[in-house]
Write a protein that holds these residues in place. Structure first.
Motif, mmCIF file in Angstrom:
data_model
loop_
_atom_site.group_PDB
_atom_site.id
_atom_site.type_symbol
_atom_site.label_atom_id
_atom_site.label_comp_id
_atom_site.label_asym_id
_atom_site.label_seq_id
_atom_site.Cartn_x
_atom_site.Cartn_y
_atom_site.Cartn_z
ATOM 1 N N ARG A 48 0.828 -1.207 0.000
ATOM 2 C CA ARG A 48 0.000 0.000 0.000
ATOM 3 C C ARG A 48 0.866 1.261 0.000
ATOM 4 N N ILE A 49 1.979 1.221 0.702
ATOM 5 C CA ILE A 49 2.886 2.372 0.722
ATOM 6 C C ILE A 49 3.493 2.590 -0.659
ATOM 7 N N LYS A 50 3.848 1.510 -1.325
ATOM 8 C CA LYS A 50 4.404 1.631 -2.674
ATOM 9 C C LYS A 50 3.371 2.218 -3.629
ATOM 10 N N SER A 51 2.125 1.821 -3.467
ATOM 11 C CA SER A 51 1.062 2.351 -4.317
ATOM 12 C C SER A 51 0.874 3.851 -4.096
ATOM 13 N N LEU A 52 0.883 4.278 -2.844
ATOM 14 C CA LEU A 52 0.720 5.702 -2.545
ATOM 15 C C LEU A 52 1.913 6.514 -3.038
ATOM 16 N N THR A 53 3.101 5.938 -2.969
ATOM 17 C CA THR A 53 4.285 6.615 -3.497
ATOM 18 C C THR A 53 4.167 6.806 -5.003
ATOM 19 N N SER A 54 3.657 5.797 -5.682
ATOM 20 C CA SER A 54 3.455 5.901 -7.130
ATOM 21 C C SER A 54 2.426 6.977 -7.464
ATOM 22 N N GLN A 55 1.400 7.106 -6.640
ATOM 23 C CA GLN A 55 0.389 8.136 -6.877
ATOM 24 C C GLN A 55 0.989 9.536 -6.761
ATOM 25 N N VAL A 56 1.916 9.718 -5.842
ATOM 26 C CA VAL A 56 2.603 11.010 -5.724
ATOM 27 C C VAL A 56 3.404 11.296 -6.987
ATOM 28 N N GLU A 57 4.100 10.288 -7.498
ATOM 29 C CA GLU A 57 4.903 10.474 -8.702
ATOM 30 C C GLU A 57 4.023 10.766 -9.914
ATOM 31 N N VAL A 58 2.882 10.102 -10.002
ATOM 32 C CA VAL A 58 1.954 10.364 -11.111
ATOM 33 C C VAL A 58 1.442 11.801 -11.046
ATOM 34 N N ALA A 59 1.136 12.278 -9.849
ATOM 35 C CA ALA A 59 0.667 13.658 -9.691
ATOM 36 C C ALA A 59 1.745 14.653 -10.116
ATOM 37 N N LYS A 60 3.003 14.353 -9.827
ATOM 38 C CA LYS A 60 4.099 15.230 -10.247
ATOM 39 C C LYS A 60 4.221 15.252 -11.769
ATOM 40 N N GLN A 61 4.052 14.109 -12.394
ATOM 41 C CA GLN A 61 4.115 14.051 -13.854
ATOM 42 C C GLN A 61 2.963 14.826 -14.488
ATOM 43 N N ASP A 62 1.792 14.760 -13.870
ATOM 44 C CA ASP A 62 0.651 15.532 -14.380
ATOM 45 C C ASP A 62 0.925 17.030 -14.293
ATOM 46 N N LEU A 63 1.600 17.454 -13.236
ATOM 47 C CA LEU A 63 1.948 18.871 -13.104
ATOM 48 C C LEU A 63 2.928 19.284 -14.194
ATOM 49 N N ASN A 64 3.921 18.462 -14.449
ATOM 50 C CA ASN A 64 4.884 18.782 -15.515
ATOM 51 C C ASN A 64 4.197 18.865 -16.871
ATOM 52 N N ALA A 65 3.258 17.960 -17.104
ATOM 53 C CA ALA A 65 2.530 17.983 -18.372
ATOM 54 C C ALA A 65 1.688 19.247 -18.496
ATOM 55 N N LYS A 108 -2.643 24.945 -11.177
ATOM 56 C CA LYS A 108 -2.919 24.993 -9.742
ATOM 57 C C LYS A 108 -3.581 23.704 -9.269
ATOM 58 N N LYS A 109 -4.496 23.196 -10.072
ATOM 59 C CA LYS A 109 -5.169 21.944 -9.730
ATOM 60 C C LYS A 109 -4.170 20.791 -9.674
ATOM 61 N N ALA A 110 -3.234 20.763 -10.609
ATOM 62 C CA ALA A 110 -2.221 19.703 -10.622
ATOM 63 C C ALA A 110 -1.341 19.776 -9.378
ATOM 64 N N LYS A 111 -1.022 21.000 -8.941
ATOM 65 C CA LYS A 111 -0.231 21.162 -7.717
ATOM 66 C C LYS A 111 -1.000 20.651 -6.500
ATOM 67 N N GLU A 112 -2.287 20.948 -6.452
ATOM 68 C CA GLU A 112 -3.100 20.483 -5.330
ATOM 69 C C GLU A 112 -3.222 18.955 -5.330
ATOM 70 N N GLN A 113 -3.232 18.367 -6.516
ATOM 71 C CA GLN A 113 -3.289 16.910 -6.595
ATOM 72 C C GLN A 113 -2.032 16.282 -5.988
ATOM 73 N N ILE A 114 -0.898 16.953 -6.154
ATOM 74 C CA ILE A 114 0.333 16.474 -5.521
ATOM 75 C C ILE A 114 0.194 16.528 -4.006
ATOM 76 N N ASN A 115 -0.343 17.638 -3.498
ATOM 77 C CA ASN A 115 -0.530 17.763 -2.050
ATOM 78 C C ASN A 115 -1.486 16.698 -1.517
ATOM 79 N N VAL A 116 -2.562 16.456 -2.262
ATOM 80 C CA VAL A 116 -3.522 15.431 -1.837
ATOM 81 C C VAL A 116 -2.845 14.064 -1.767
ATOM 82 N N ALA A 117 -2.044 13.750 -2.778
ATOM 83 C CA ALA A 117 -1.352 12.457 -2.800
ATOM 84 C C ALA A 117 -0.358 12.348 -1.645
#
Length: 231
Positions: free
Chosen positions: A49-66, A122-131
């Motif tokens: 579960r921790i690995k899954s949540l870590t991946s979600q943080v990385e996905v949110a960062k990629q969405d922000l870059n995009a 801004k929404k992408a940044k907030e998604q990172i915080n949520v993750a």
């Protein structure tokens, strides 16, 4: 003086037994907080579960870059190639109104998409915080659960001691009663009572062992490693 000396001898003899009984009544002396931290570290590293949540943080960062590099999305580029040079001499095709020949380029612009870009970033940044917050919250939950299961494991381990002693006493009493019964020194009721006590002690020990193994398995579920491998 003789009575006093005899009393002191009795007290001295009983003191180790009392201390042993008190130790069996508490798991606090058995708790190793250093080992607890090692268990928590193992759970943080290995629990899926921790690995899954870590991946979600990385996905949110990629969405922000995009979102940051997609500033050209509001613009649309088009080109059309028209050629009437196949006719000699070249003539204008009045049927399809192709007056201009060669390559024609066009650019279209969507202001709504452009105005939405800051909001999307801004929404992408907030998604990172949520993750991140979701992961941090679960880490706290995981830490608490590791401690709870560790304490339950110690409790089950400690509970085995009196059951082992009870079984040993019941077995000794049963064997002695059996021999006495064979010599007709005790009644059938006394023999049956000793037999029932012995087999009840056996069942109680088996249940205690099952509780111990179950608590160990529940703890290892979080660490994803055998407790013997965590030093």
């Amino acid at each position: 003086k003789l009575v006093l000396s005899f009393t002191l001898i009795i007290i001295s003899s009983l003191t180790p037994l009392v201390l042993s009984a008190q130790q069996q009544q508490s798991i606090l002396p058995e708790i190793s907080y250093l080992y607890v931290e090692k268990l928590i570290a193992a759970a943080r590293e290995n629990y899926p579960r921790i690995k899954s949540l870590t991946s979600q943080v990385e996905v949110a960062k990629q969405d922000l870059n995009a979102a940051k590099i997609s500033w050209l999305d509001p613009f649309s580029f088009q080109y059309v190639g028209r050629n009437n040079q196949s006719q000699t001499p070249p003539v204008v095709n009045v049927t399809n109104n192709d007056i201009l020949t060669g390559y024609q380029f066009g650019v279209s612009f969507n202001p709504g998409t452009l105005l939405a870009k800051p909001s999307n970033i801004k929404k992408a940044k907030e998604q990172i915080n949520v993750a991140k917050f979701t992961k941090e919250e679960y880490l706290l939950t995981l830490e608490t659960e590791v401690k709870r299961r560790y304490f339950s494991y110690l409790q089950a381990q400690k509970a085995l001691v009196p059951f082992n002693s009870s079984l040993l006493d019941a077995e000794t009493n049963f064997n002695a009663t059996k021999i006495a019964f064979q010599k007709a020194e005790v009644t059938i009721a006394q023999y049956n009572s000793a037999s029932t006590t012995y087999y009840s002690a056996v069942q109680a020990k088996l249940q205690a062992e099952m509780a111990f193994l179950s608590s160990k398995a529940l703890l290892e579920e979080l660490t994803v490693k055998k407790l013997e491998e965590i030093k």
